[in-house]
Write a protein that holds these residues in place. Structure first.
Motif, PDB file in Angstrom:
ATOM      1  N   LEU A  65       0.837  -1.202   0.000  1.00  0.00           N
ATOM      2  CA  LEU A  65       0.000   0.000   0.000  1.00  0.00           C
ATOM      3  C   LEU A  65       0.872   1.252   0.000  1.00  0.00           C
ATOM      4  O   LEU A  65       0.596   2.219  -0.720  1.00  0.00           O
ATOM      5  CB  LEU A  65      -0.930   0.007   1.212  1.00  0.00           C
ATOM      6  CG  LEU A  65      -2.045  -1.035   1.247  1.00  0.00           C
ATOM      7  CD1 LEU A  65      -2.811  -0.924   2.560  1.00  0.00           C
ATOM      8  CD2 LEU A  65      -2.989  -0.876   0.061  1.00  0.00           C
ATOM      9  N   GLY A  66       1.920   1.233   0.821  1.00  0.00           N
ATOM     10  CA  GLY A  66       2.854   2.347   0.824  1.00  0.00           C
ATOM     11  C   GLY A  66       3.475   2.578  -0.537  1.00  0.00           C
ATOM     12  O   GLY A  66       3.656   3.725  -0.969  1.00  0.00           O
ATOM     13  N   ALA A  67       3.801   1.488  -1.235  1.00  0.00           N
ATOM     14  CA  ALA A  67       4.371   1.614  -2.573  1.00  0.00           C
ATOM     15  C   ALA A  67       3.373   2.271  -3.526  1.00  0.00           C
ATOM     16  O   ALA A  67       3.735   3.141  -4.330  1.00  0.00           O
ATOM     17  CB  ALA A  67       4.784   0.235  -3.098  1.00  0.00           C
ATOM     18  N   LEU A  68       2.114   1.864  -3.458  1.00  0.00           N
ATOM     19  CA  LEU A  68       1.096   2.464  -4.312  1.00  0.00           C
ATOM     20  C   LEU A  68       0.925   3.952  -4.026  1.00  0.00           C
ATOM     21  O   LEU A  68       0.608   4.735  -4.927  1.00  0.00           O
ATOM     22  CB  LEU A  68      -0.241   1.746  -4.113  1.00  0.00           C
ATOM     23  CG  LEU A  68      -0.361   0.361  -4.766  1.00  0.00           C
ATOM     24  CD1 LEU A  68      -1.519  -0.418  -4.175  1.00  0.00           C
ATOM     25  CD2 LEU A  68      -0.535   0.510  -6.280  1.00  0.00           C
ATOM     26  N   LEU A  69       1.150   4.338  -2.776  1.00  0.00           N
ATOM     27  CA  LEU A  69       0.987   5.741  -2.386  1.00  0.00           C
ATOM     28  C   LEU A  69       2.264   6.553  -2.537  1.00  0.00           C
ATOM     29  O   LEU A  69       2.282   7.751  -2.230  1.00  0.00           O
ATOM     30  CB  LEU A  69       0.500   5.806  -0.936  1.00  0.00           C
ATOM     31  CG  LEU A  69      -0.900   5.221  -0.702  1.00  0.00           C
ATOM     32  CD1 LEU A  69      -1.174   5.084   0.786  1.00  0.00           C
ATOM     33  CD2 LEU A  69      -1.965   6.071  -1.381  1.00  0.00           C
ATOM     34  N   ALA A  78       8.222  -4.117   0.716  1.00  0.00           N
ATOM     35  CA  ALA A  78       7.192  -5.091   0.346  1.00  0.00           C
ATOM     36  C   ALA A  78       7.822  -6.334  -0.274  1.00  0.00           C
ATOM     37  O   ALA A  78       7.425  -7.465   0.017  1.00  0.00           O
ATOM     38  CB  ALA A  78       6.192  -4.457  -0.617  1.00  0.00           C
ATOM     39  N   ALA A  79       8.822  -6.122  -1.129  1.00  0.00           N
ATOM     40  CA  ALA A  79       9.491  -7.261  -1.768  1.00  0.00           C
ATOM     41  C   ALA A  79      10.201  -8.134  -0.741  1.00  0.00           C
ATOM     42  O   ALA A  79      10.187  -9.374  -0.850  1.00  0.00           O
ATOM     43  CB  ALA A  79      10.481  -6.750  -2.816  1.00  0.00           C
ATOM     44  N   THR A 130      -2.356  -7.329  -3.145  1.00  0.00           N
ATOM     45  CA  THR A 130      -1.913  -5.941  -3.063  1.00  0.00           C
ATOM     46  C   THR A 130      -0.562  -5.774  -3.741  1.00  0.00           C
ATOM     47  O   THR A 130      -0.323  -4.787  -4.449  1.00  0.00           O
ATOM     48  CB  THR A 130      -1.849  -5.487  -1.599  1.00  0.00           C
ATOM     49  OG1 THR A 130      -3.099  -5.761  -0.967  1.00  0.00           O
ATOM     50  CG2 THR A 130      -1.547  -3.996  -1.492  1.00  0.00           C
ATOM     51  N   GLY A 131       0.319  -6.753  -3.560  1.00  0.00           N
ATOM     52  CA  GLY A 131       1.605  -6.715  -4.233  1.00  0.00           C
ATOM     53  C   GLY A 131       1.468  -6.733  -5.741  1.00  0.00           C
ATOM     54  O   GLY A 131       2.213  -6.061  -6.466  1.00  0.00           O
ATOM     55  N   SER A 132       0.472  -7.486  -6.236  1.00  0.00           N
ATOM     56  CA  SER A 132       0.242  -7.543  -7.684  1.00  0.00           C
ATOM     57  C   SER A 132      -0.220  -6.192  -8.210  1.00  0.00           C
ATOM     58  O   SER A 132       0.258  -5.716  -9.244  1.00  0.00           O
ATOM     59  CB  SER A 132      -0.801  -8.613  -8.009  1.00  0.00           C
ATOM     60  OG  SER A 132      -0.325  -9.906  -7.686  1.00  0.00           O
ATOM     61  N   GLY A 135       2.640  -3.905  -8.374  1.00  0.00           N
ATOM     62  CA  GLY A 135       3.718  -4.283  -9.276  1.00  0.00           C
ATOM     63  C   GLY A 135       4.967  -4.793  -8.583  1.00  0.00           C
ATOM     64  O   GLY A 135       6.069  -4.690  -9.124  1.00  0.00           O
ATOM     65  N   ILE A 136       4.805  -5.384  -7.396  1.00  0.00           N
ATOM     66  CA  ILE A 136       5.956  -5.938  -6.682  1.00  0.00           C
ATOM     67  C   ILE A 136       6.407  -7.212  -7.400  1.00  0.00           C
ATOM     68  O   ILE A 136       5.583  -8.097  -7.664  1.00  0.00           O
ATOM     69  CB  ILE A 136       5.602  -6.246  -5.213  1.00  0.00           C
ATOM     70  CG1 ILE A 136       4.993  -5.015  -4.538  1.00  0.00           C
ATOM     71  CG2 ILE A 136       6.839  -6.732  -4.465  1.00  0.00           C
ATOM     72  CD1 ILE A 136       5.875  -3.804  -4.511  1.00  0.00           C
ATOM     73  N   PRO A 137       7.687  -7.342  -7.736  1.00  0.00           N
ATOM     74  CA  PRO A 137       8.152  -8.534  -8.462  1.00  0.00           C
ATOM     75  C   PRO A 137       7.793  -9.828  -7.742  1.00  0.00           C
ATOM     76  O   PRO A 137       7.974  -9.955  -6.533  1.00  0.00           O
ATOM     77  CB  PRO A 137       9.674  -8.327  -8.516  1.00  0.00           C
ATOM     78  CG  PRO A 137       9.852  -6.840  -8.453  1.00  0.00           C
ATOM     79  CD  PRO A 137       8.778  -6.351  -7.535  1.00  0.00           C
ATOM     80  N   GLY A 138       7.280 -10.784  -8.484  1.00  0.00           N
ATOM     81  CA  GLY A 138       6.939 -12.098  -7.958  1.00  0.00           C
ATOM     82  C   GLY A 138       5.564 -12.197  -7.335  1.00  0.00           C
ATOM     83  O   GLY A 138       5.093 -13.301  -7.023  1.00  0.00           O
ATOM     84  N   ALA A 139       4.875 -11.063  -7.165  1.00  0.00           N
ATOM     85  CA  ALA A 139       3.586 -11.098  -6.486  1.00  0.00           C
ATOM     86  C   ALA A 139       2.530 -11.836  -7.308  1.00  0.00           C
ATOM     87  O   ALA A 139       1.696 -12.565  -6.753  1.00  0.00           O
ATOM     88  CB  ALA A 139       3.121  -9.681  -6.170  1.00  0.00           C
ATOM     89  N   ARG A 140       2.535 -11.670  -8.616  1.00  0.00           N
ATOM     90  CA  ARG A 140       1.533 -12.327  -9.465  1.00  0.00           C
ATOM     91  C   ARG A 140       1.649 -13.849  -9.380  1.00  0.00           C
ATOM     92  O   ARG A 140       0.648 -14.563  -9.299  1.00  0.00           O
ATOM     93  CB  ARG A 140       1.686 -11.878 -10.916  1.00  0.00           C
ATOM     94  CG  ARG A 140       1.246 -10.465 -11.201  1.00  0.00           C
ATOM     95  CD  ARG A 140      -0.218 -10.382 -11.538  1.00  0.00           C
ATOM     96  NE  ARG A 140      -0.679  -8.998 -11.626  1.00  0.00           N
ATOM     97  CZ  ARG A 140      -1.926  -8.639 -11.466  1.00  0.00           C
ATOM     98  NH1 ARG A 140      -2.840  -9.558 -11.181  1.00  0.00           N
ATOM     99  NH2 ARG A 140      -2.293  -7.374 -11.560  1.00  0.00           N
TER     100      ARG A 140
END
Length: 412
Positions: A65-69, A78-79, A130-132, A135-140
């Motif tokens: 969430l912090g990354a999105l903001l 997050a990663a 949320t990671g997806s 766009g956090i790598p590996g989240a998808r």
């Protein structure tokens, strides 16, 4: 939402400062090889605690969430948290995720808890969703595995609910069924819908919520929390352990608030405005009537089935969910009363829960609102507080990830 909290210095600027401070405090939980440990009162790792999947997942979600903001450092954090879910906490032999692992440097005991709990797995789905979106790598890839596990191991199609737990090898399921895991399952499935656009997860989330509403309505809007394997209510469950961290005896006002918010978020996601508002209001009003201590201030943890307090201790997450639900109701209904409650509760939180000296929020208070640690030691959780601080200042969506994605430009 219109409130008067700016005049008291507790408006959007205060809330965004609080969010940043909580994210910075939570950074102390991150482990070198991935995952997040249990934080003590000063933000250091508690060496007596193993690494928990639910804590790691909550931290990953919150940092995403912090990354999105656009909060500095949040993407990398997050990663790192997500790396614990693809690494040490993942069960490579049987699939799924351990409840906890003893990791050198984080937990002295070195003991593992191989329980496969729906509660923990729901948080893996939330973190990966949320990671997806962020766009956090590996989240998808993590999300795809987590949703498959939730579907194949925990979803019971006939009742349309999540079973509670398996043993390590997914061979024997617990006879216990519970609403807490399903509540967080709803949160996770709404987030999965926003991350994947797969309507199956929205449909399931809505179905679970409607089932819980039916149970609550038949019980004077106090939610039955505990059930048998055939989903028969077990209202006396844990009468001998009334202050259990996750499955306490009786009704839990904090969950009434939390479900109220989730029902309204479900309507936003489903495009059914107003469908669940009456139920959300009823749950909120029951939680308020039973939970708020008008004499001393603060929310009790649990009550019996007549609304009499059983565990009068105050936990930070209950206050966070109360103010979050009031914020959402103010947005959805436009009623001034809810905005006034938001103002009053933020003032109480700031005065009593926010630890300006040591950081984060005090997790437990006694019935006189003094710091305590009988049930919750330390400050392992920033997720409830961060979400409560964000909900008033972001557009209402089915998930916090979608809210942060769509509202990042106006936040801060």
């Amino acid at each position: 939402m219109t409130t008067h909290d700016d005049a008291a210095g507790l408006g959007p600027a205060w809330r965004s400062t609080q969010v940043r401070g909580l994210l910075e405090f939570g950074a102390g939980s991150l482990l070198p090889d991935g995952g997040a440990g249990w934080l003590d009162d000063d933000g250091g790792l508690d060496p007596a605690q193993p690494v928990h999947t639910w804590i790691t997942s909550r931290m990953a979600h919150t940092f995403a969430l912090g990354a999105l903001l656009g909060v500095d450092g949040s993407t990398d954090r997050a990663a790192r948290a997500l790396a614990g879910l693809t690494g040490v906490l993942h069960d490579d032999a049987h699939g799924g995720w351990y409840a906890a692992r003893g990791v050198p440097g984080a937990g002295e005991s070195g003991t593992d808890d191989g329980t496969k709990a729906a509660y923990a797995h729901a948080f893996v789905v939330l973190a990966a969703s949320t990671g997806s979106v962020a766009g956090i790598p590996g989240a998808r890839e993590l999300l795809a595995e987590a949703l498959t596990t939730l579907d194949e191991r925990f979803w019971e199609a006939d009742p349309g609910l999540l079973l509670d737990a398996w043993d390590e090898g997914f061979t024997t399921a617990s006879d216990y069924r519970g609403v807490n895991a399903n509540m967080h399952g709803v949160e996770a499935m709404l987030a999965a819908y926003d991350a994947t656009d797969d309507a199956r997860w929205l449909d399931r989330a809505a179905g679970v919520g409607d089932r819980v509403v039916a149970w609550a309505e038949g019980n004077d809007w106090r939610i039955p929390e505990h059930f048998t394997a055939t989903w028969e209510p077990d209202l006396e469950h844990h009468a001998d352990q009334p202050d259990d961290q996750f499955t306490p005896y009786g009704a839990t006002p904090g969950h009434g608030f939390e479900w109220a918010r989730l029902l309204l978020q479900t309507d936003v996601a489903a495009g059914t405005p107003g469908r669940r508002t009456d139920a959300a209001v009823a749950l909120f009003e029951r939680a308020l009537a039973d939970g708020w201590d008008a004499e001393h201030g603060g929310f009790v943890y649990t009550t019996d089935w007549s609304g009499t307090p059983v565990v009068a201790r105050r936990f930070h997450w209950v206050a966070a969910e109360a103010v979050a639900a009031a914020s959402v109701l103010a947005t959805v209904t436009g009623e001034e009363r809810y905005a006034a409650l938001v103002d009053a509760w933020w003032a109480w939180i700031d005065a009593v829960l926010v630890d300006a000296e040591r950081g984060s929020w005090r997790h437990e208070l006694d019935a006189d609102n003094q710091p305590a640690a009988d049930v919750w030691r330390g400050k392992p959780d920033v997720y409830h507080a961060v979400q409560a601080l964000l909900v008033a200042d972001l557009p209402l969506r089915g998930s916090f990830a979608a809210s942060a994605r769509d509202g990042a430009g106006a936040w801060d």
